[in-house]
Design a protein around this motif. Sequence first.
Motif, PDB file in Angstrom:
ATOM      1  N   ASP A   1       4.080  -4.721   7.632  1.00  0.00           N
ATOM      2  CA  ASP A   1       3.126  -4.073   7.898  1.00  0.00           C
ATOM      3  C   ASP A   1       3.378  -2.679   8.036  1.00  0.00           C
ATOM      4  N   TYR A   2       3.299  -1.793   7.311  1.00  0.00           N
ATOM      5  CA  TYR A   2       3.533  -0.208   7.686  1.00  0.00           C
ATOM      6  C   TYR A   2       2.747   0.263   8.674  1.00  0.00           C
ATOM      7  N   PHE A   3       1.527   0.188   8.743  1.00  0.00           N
ATOM      8  CA  PHE A   3       0.759   0.882   9.621  1.00  0.00           C
ATOM      9  C   PHE A   3       0.813   0.299  11.122  1.00  0.00           C
TER      10      PHE A   3
ATOM     11  N   GLU B   1      12.828  12.089  -9.196  1.00  0.00           N
ATOM     12  CA  GLU B   1      11.792  11.437  -8.507  1.00  0.00           C
ATOM     13  C   GLU B   1      12.193  11.472  -6.963  1.00  0.00           C
ATOM     14  N   SER B   2      13.345  10.977  -6.717  1.00  0.00           N
ATOM     15  CA  SER B   2      13.628  10.382  -5.129  1.00  0.00           C
ATOM     16  C   SER B   2      13.992  11.635  -4.534  1.00  0.00           C
ATOM     17  N   ALA B   3      14.678  12.599  -5.159  1.00  0.00           N
ATOM     18  CA  ALA B   3      15.015  13.971  -4.450  1.00  0.00           C
ATOM     19  C   ALA B   3      14.167  14.862  -4.393  1.00  0.00           C
TER      20      ALA B   3
ATOM     21  N   GLU C   1       6.277  -2.273  11.479  1.00  0.00           N
ATOM     22  CA  GLU C   1       7.147  -3.271  11.279  1.00  0.00           C
ATOM     23  C   GLU C   1       8.316  -2.879  10.600  1.00  0.00           C
ATOM     24  N   GLN C   2       8.333  -1.650   9.840  1.00  0.00           N
ATOM     25  CA  GLN C   2       9.566  -1.239   9.376  1.00  0.00           C
ATOM     26  C   GLN C   2      10.523  -0.789  10.430  1.00  0.00           C
ATOM     27  N   LYS C   3      10.016  -0.262  11.570  1.00  0.00           N
ATOM     28  CA  LYS C   3      10.742   0.176  12.477  1.00  0.00           C
ATOM     29  C   LYS C   3      11.331  -0.829  13.454  1.00  0.00           C
ATOM     30  N   LEU C   4      10.819  -2.144  13.326  1.00  0.00           N
ATOM     31  CA  LEU C   4      11.230  -3.196  14.262  1.00  0.00           C
ATOM     32  C   LEU C   4      12.123  -4.181  13.445  1.00  0.00           C
TER      33      LEU C   4
ATOM     34  N   ILE D   1       0.945  -1.207   0.115  1.00  0.00           N
ATOM     35  CA  ILE D   1      -0.041  -0.017   0.159  1.00  0.00           C
ATOM     36  C   ILE D   1       0.688   1.244   0.078  1.00  0.00           C
ATOM     37  N   THR D   2       2.149   0.995   0.213  1.00  0.00           N
ATOM     38  CA  THR D   2       2.869   2.351   0.402  1.00  0.00           C
ATOM     39  C   THR D   2       3.359   2.650  -1.031  1.00  0.00           C
ATOM     40  N   VAL D   3       3.908   4.060  -1.179  1.00  0.00           N
ATOM     41  CA  VAL D   3       4.344   4.384  -2.643  1.00  0.00           C
ATOM     42  C   VAL D   3       5.462   3.797  -3.120  1.00  0.00           C
ATOM     43  N   ASN D   4       6.644   3.633  -2.345  1.00  0.00           N
ATOM     44  CA  ASN D   4       7.799   3.058  -2.817  1.00  0.00           C
ATOM     45  C   ASN D   4       7.511   1.666  -2.754  1.00  0.00           C
ATOM     46  N   CYS D   5       6.816   0.913  -2.204  1.00  0.00           N
ATOM     47  CA  CYS D   5       6.462  -0.490  -2.274  1.00  0.00           C
ATOM     48  C   CYS D   5       5.720  -0.757  -3.508  1.00  0.00           C
TER      49      CYS D   5
ATOM     50  N   ASN E   1      17.430   2.120   7.639  1.00  0.00           N
ATOM     51  CA  ASN E   1      16.588   3.455   7.609  1.00  0.00           C
ATOM     52  C   ASN E   1      15.210   3.401   7.995  1.00  0.00           C
ATOM     53  N   ALA E   2      14.766   2.374   8.464  1.00  0.00           N
ATOM     54  CA  ALA E   2      13.555   2.043   8.843  1.00  0.00           C
ATOM     55  C   ALA E   2      12.343   2.424   8.011  1.00  0.00           C
ATOM     56  N   ALA E   3      12.545   2.384   6.719  1.00  0.00           N
ATOM     57  CA  ALA E   3      11.626   2.675   5.697  1.00  0.00           C
ATOM     58  C   ALA E   3      11.653   1.568   4.707  1.00  0.00           C
ATOM     59  N   LEU E   4      10.590   1.384   3.943  1.00  0.00           N
ATOM     60  CA  LEU E   4      10.209   0.099   2.915  1.00  0.00           C
ATOM     61  C   LEU E   4      10.480   0.964   1.688  1.00  0.00           C
ATOM     62  N   PRO E   5      10.730  -0.016   0.803  1.00  0.00           N
ATOM     63  CA  PRO E   5      10.842  -1.237   0.926  1.00  0.00           C
ATOM     64  C   PRO E   5      12.305  -1.648   0.914  1.00  0.00           C
ATOM     65  N   ALA E   6      12.694  -3.281   0.805  1.00  0.00           N
ATOM     66  CA  ALA E   6      14.095  -3.570   0.683  1.00  0.00           C
ATOM     67  C   ALA E   6      13.853  -4.914  -0.284  1.00  0.00           C
TER      68      ALA E   6
ATOM     69  N   GLU F   1      16.496   1.210  -0.970  1.00  0.00           N
ATOM     70  CA  GLU F   1      16.240   2.118  -2.048  1.00  0.00           C
ATOM     71  C   GLU F   1      15.389   1.556  -3.284  1.00  0.00           C
ATOM     72  N   SER F   2      14.360   1.989  -3.493  1.00  0.00           N
ATOM     73  CA  SER F   2      13.407   1.367  -4.432  1.00  0.00           C
ATOM     74  C   SER F   2      13.847   1.700  -5.806  1.00  0.00           C
ATOM     75  N   ASN F   3      14.441   2.799  -6.147  1.00  0.00           N
ATOM     76  CA  ASN F   3      14.912   2.893  -7.677  1.00  0.00           C
ATOM     77  C   ASN F   3      15.988   1.919  -7.786  1.00  0.00           C
TER      78      ASN F   3
ATOM     79  N   TRP G   1      10.459  15.012  -6.560  1.00  0.00           N
ATOM     80  CA  TRP G   1       8.944  14.852  -6.859  1.00  0.00           C
ATOM     81  C   TRP G   1       8.519  14.031  -5.806  1.00  0.00           C
ATOM     82  N   PHE G   2       8.879  13.068  -5.278  1.00  0.00           N
ATOM     83  CA  PHE G   2       8.403  12.236  -4.193  1.00  0.00           C
ATOM     84  C   PHE G   2       8.085  13.121  -3.086  1.00  0.00           C
ATOM     85  N   PRO G   3       9.276  13.912  -2.328  1.00  0.00           N
ATOM     86  CA  PRO G   3       9.189  14.598  -1.217  1.00  0.00           C
ATOM     87  C   PRO G   3       7.949  15.587  -1.335  1.00  0.00           C
TER      88      PRO G   3
HETATM   89  N1  GSH Z   1      14.179   6.623  -0.797  1.00  0.00           N
HETATM   90  C1  GSH Z   1      13.409   5.610  -0.394  1.00  0.00           C
HETATM   91  C2  GSH Z   1      12.182   6.144   0.433  1.00  0.00           C
HETATM   92  C3  GSH Z   1      11.557   4.993   1.135  1.00  0.00           C
HETATM   93  C4  GSH Z   1      10.593   5.697   2.013  1.00  0.00           C
HETATM   94  O1  GSH Z   1      10.219   6.658   2.377  1.00  0.00           O
HETATM   95  N2  GSH Z   1       9.638   4.703   2.264  1.00  0.00           N
HETATM   96  C5  GSH Z   1       8.372   5.204   3.166  1.00  0.00           C
HETATM   97  C6  GSH Z   1       7.047   4.309   2.726  1.00  0.00           C
HETATM   98  S1  GSH Z   1       6.751   4.818   0.959  1.00  0.00           S
HETATM   99  C7  GSH Z   1       8.533   4.498   4.565  1.00  0.00           C
HETATM  100  O2  GSH Z   1       8.616   3.383   4.926  1.00  0.00           O
HETATM  101  N3  GSH Z   1       8.705   5.518   5.536  1.00  0.00           N
HETATM  102  C8  GSH Z   1       9.003   5.114   6.916  1.00  0.00           C
HETATM  103  C9  GSH Z   1       7.900   5.424   7.869  1.00  0.00           C
HETATM  104  O3  GSH Z   1       6.853   6.416   7.408  1.00  0.00           O
HETATM  105  O4  GSH Z   1       8.001   5.142   8.927  1.00  0.00           O
HETATM  106  C10 GSH Z   1      13.017   4.595  -1.232  1.00  0.00           C
HETATM  107  O5  GSH Z   1      12.660   4.950  -2.548  1.00  0.00           O
HETATM  108  O6  GSH Z   1      13.061   3.262  -1.129  1.00  0.00           O
END
Ligand code: GSH
Length: 216
Positions: A34-36, A101-103, A39-42, A10-14, A51-56, A66-68, A105-107
């Motif tokens: 599970d993002y909500f 996009e990463s630097a 689980e990305q922080k655990l 459900i997340t953008v980068n996944c 980075n505690a961010a999805l995906p990997a 890094e999705s790209n 547009w996405f933000p």
């Molecule tokens: N630049 C990273 C960005 C990853 C990112 O920001 N993922 C978001 C979901 S789209 C995330 O998991 N953020 C951590 C959070 O909100 O706890 C990538 O493209 O993989």
Amino acid sequence: MTLKIHADPITVNCRKVLAGLKLIGAPYELVHVDYFKGEQKLEPYLSLNPNAALPAMTDGAFELWESNAILQYAADKVGNERAYPRELQARADVNRWMFWESASWFPSCYVFLVENCVKPLLGGQPDPAVLDAQLAQFHKLAGVLERRLAHQDWLVGQGPTIADIAVASAMHLHGWQKLPLGDHPHLVRWLTGRVEQLPCWQDTTVYEGFTTQRPA
Ligand SMILES: N[C@@H](CCC(=O)N[C@@H](CS)C(=O)NCC(=O)O)C(=O)O
């Protein structure tokens, strides 16, 4: 070896990675994180992506985040040169849009996602000041896409590449995000008339409410 994608669809980068892998034709196995539930922080995910961010991604013992970077790796691994051209200048062009996009547009698009989708879902309200503060930047960046797409159907070359998937993903919930697209008709034509018609995009649709289940 099948790629393992550690993600929440459900997340953008996944969603970007899953749609991109389908465009590429790279087989993958989804490991749901599970993002909500955070689980990305655990652990165990945190050791995979500090980075505690999805995906990997894992490919055997090889780990990548890094999705790209994941999409570029997968395209090269399966040798899909339509999705990620090898020709020097076409590849540089795809890379350029993915860095952009990463630097940038996405933000910018993410502000609209947080304010108009995430906050209301969690019982809060969008902050008009935050949205107003982002407007000029959004229109500047959307104008860059608008000019690029004025005379071509896809960002690079004659067909869809991972650049289109990466750039479109930031806007994947554009209606619910309330992205101000009215002044950018070429961008809208590309998004709705091209990207949204791709099977890889339709197979990975995320609906309002952050669900992959089509509403009844
Ligand atoms: N630049 C990273 C960005 C990853 C990112 O920001 N993922 C978001 C979901 S789209 C995330 O998991 N953020 C951590 C959070 O909100 O706890 C990538 O493209 O993989």
